[in-house]
Design an enzyme around this catalytic site. Structure first.
Site, PDB file in Angstrom:
ATOM      1  N   LYS A  46     -18.083 113.003  39.928  1.00 37.58           N
ATOM      2  CA  LYS A  46     -19.409 112.535  39.485  1.00 37.58           C
ATOM      3  C   LYS A  46     -19.353 111.383  38.480  1.00 37.58           C
ATOM      4  O   LYS A  46     -20.270 111.205  37.677  1.00 37.58           O
ATOM      5  CB  LYS A  46     -20.282 113.683  38.929  1.00 37.58           C
ATOM      6  CG  LYS A  46     -20.338 114.940  39.752  1.00 37.58           C
ATOM      7  CD  LYS A  46     -20.430 114.735  41.234  1.00 37.58           C
ATOM      8  CE  LYS A  46     -21.723 114.164  41.754  1.00 37.58           C
ATOM      9  NZ  LYS A  46     -21.642 113.988  43.239  1.00 37.58           N
ATOM     10  N   HIS A 101      -9.356 112.866  42.821  1.00 38.21           N
ATOM     11  CA  HIS A 101      -9.786 113.441  41.532  1.00 38.21           C
ATOM     12  C   HIS A 101      -8.603 114.116  40.836  1.00 38.21           C
ATOM     13  O   HIS A 101      -8.793 114.837  39.859  1.00 38.21           O
ATOM     14  CB  HIS A 101     -10.865 114.506  41.755  1.00 38.21           C
ATOM     15  CG  HIS A 101     -12.131 114.008  42.384  1.00 38.21           C
ATOM     16  ND1 HIS A 101     -12.800 112.894  41.924  1.00 38.21           N
ATOM     17  CD2 HIS A 101     -12.867 114.474  43.409  1.00 38.21           C
ATOM     18  CE1 HIS A 101     -13.891 112.698  42.665  1.00 38.21           C
ATOM     19  NE2 HIS A 101     -13.948 113.639  43.573  1.00 38.21           N
ATOM     20  N   SER A 131     -25.082 115.029  36.564  1.00 33.65           N
ATOM     21  CA  SER A 131     -24.874 114.710  37.970  1.00 33.65           C
ATOM     22  C   SER A 131     -24.247 115.914  38.675  1.00 33.65           C
ATOM     23  O   SER A 131     -24.649 116.295  39.779  1.00 33.65           O
ATOM     24  CB  SER A 131     -23.962 113.474  38.073  1.00 33.65           C
ATOM     25  OG  SER A 131     -23.828 113.067  39.406  1.00 33.65           O
TER      26      SER A 131
END
Ligand code: PPS
Length: 293
Positions: A46, A101, A131
């Site tokens: 995010k 990530h 988010s």
């Protein structure tokens, strides 16, 4: 592999979406065959991942800039650890652009040879939280809908996809000398997209003419990405991953400071306290408001 909850699994201290990983694949990451001209986009979830994927896709592929190719982001810049489309990475032509990530200690060891370029995009963590809150209440791979209080506690304790935000950014920053890495913030991109694109081009040693830079910037704006099915990933979320309701949008608000519309004074104070405790002496600057310089 430990079971973190019904949806996430923990591998070597990091949470993964259970449905999309196999332990044996994660164990192979260390030795993944890296090429010098690979590029890795690294983010905490995010933080502007899909945005950066779009920018790099536009920088590298002329057919994307002039709209003659219709290959979606997830095929052009796949998420390395979630190979949901079963791409054969070894057969992808160079330069390969991977998105990830992963924390610094789980990426392929070849990245530390410092030839492969790594672009780390970070975002102020209050907006990351907001988010994530909306995303996890929309997308089916996350646990049941929860309140902001519950989400805040999980986020601050790292019990979310991506683990602890503080560890992720600090880990990458503290080990920056082990990588060929550039740090850039979501907020810098938001405030001045053109100069951010130029910084990225400079780091990637990609020379584009004025017209091409304009095309990248134009197609990477929030509005244009939101209306471009190849860029906004809504199709993949709705049809391949699954949703809990029809109220979501991958490109939701795309701004700086939306946390002010969601966090109570008490929640904000708690966030500030934990942030201070964890980020003391951390040199990168965070922008918390769209009007901040
Ligand atoms: S994910 O699931 O980790 O891949 O999500 P990620 O792409 O990192 O983050 C999604 C947020 O990035 C915003 N976004 C943008 N903001 C501004 N401009 C552009 N072009 C853009 N593209 C994506 C997106 O709207 C999500 O933020 P929120 O705050 O939820 O709107």
């Amino acid at each position: 592999m430990d079971k973190t909850n019904e949806y996430l699994v923990n591998f070597k201290g990091h949470n993964f979406v259970k449905r999309f990983v196999k332990t044996e694949d994660l164990e192979k990451i260390d030795d993944f065959d890296i090429r010098d001209d690979d590029v890795f986009i690294i983010t905490y979830p995010k933080s502007g991942t899909i945005w950066t994927q779009q920018i790099l896709r536009l920088i590298y592929f002329e057919g994307h800039r002039n709209n003659t190719e219709n290959i979606s982001t997830m095929y052009r810049t796949p998420v390395f650890e979630y190979n949901i489309h079963n791409l054969d990475y070894a057969k992808m032509s160079s330069p390969r652009i991977f998105t990830s990530h992963l924390p610094y200690y789980l990426v392929p060891k070849g990245l530390t040879e410092k030839k492969t370029k790594t672009l780390y995009i970070y975002r102020n963590p209050k907006d990351v939280l907001i988010s994530y809150f909306h995303f996890s209440n929309w997308v089916a791979i996350f646990e049941a809908t929860y309140t902001m209080d519950q989400c805040l506690e999980k986020f601050l304790n790292g019990k979310v996809l991506g683990n602890c935000w503080f560890d992720h950014i600090r880990g990458w920053y503290e080990h920056r000398h082990d990588f060929n890495i550039m740090f850039l913030s979501y907020e810098d991109m938001k405030k001045d997209l053109r100069s951010s694109v130029l910084k990225i081009c400079n780091f990637l040693e990609k020379e584009l003419n004025e017209e091409d830079v304009d095309a990248v910037v134009r197609q990477a704006t929030f509005e244009n990405m939101k209306s471009d099915p190849l860029a906004n990933c809504n199709y993949i979320i709705n049809n391949e991953i699954g949703v809990k309701n029809n109220d979501g949008d991958f490109l939701r608000k795309g701004t700086i400071g939306d946390w002010k519309n969601h966090l109570t004074v008490k929640q904000n104070e708690r966030f500030n306290m934990i942030f201070k405790r964890n980020m003391k002496h951390f040199p990168l600057k965070f922008i918390w408001d769209i009007n901040e310089q």
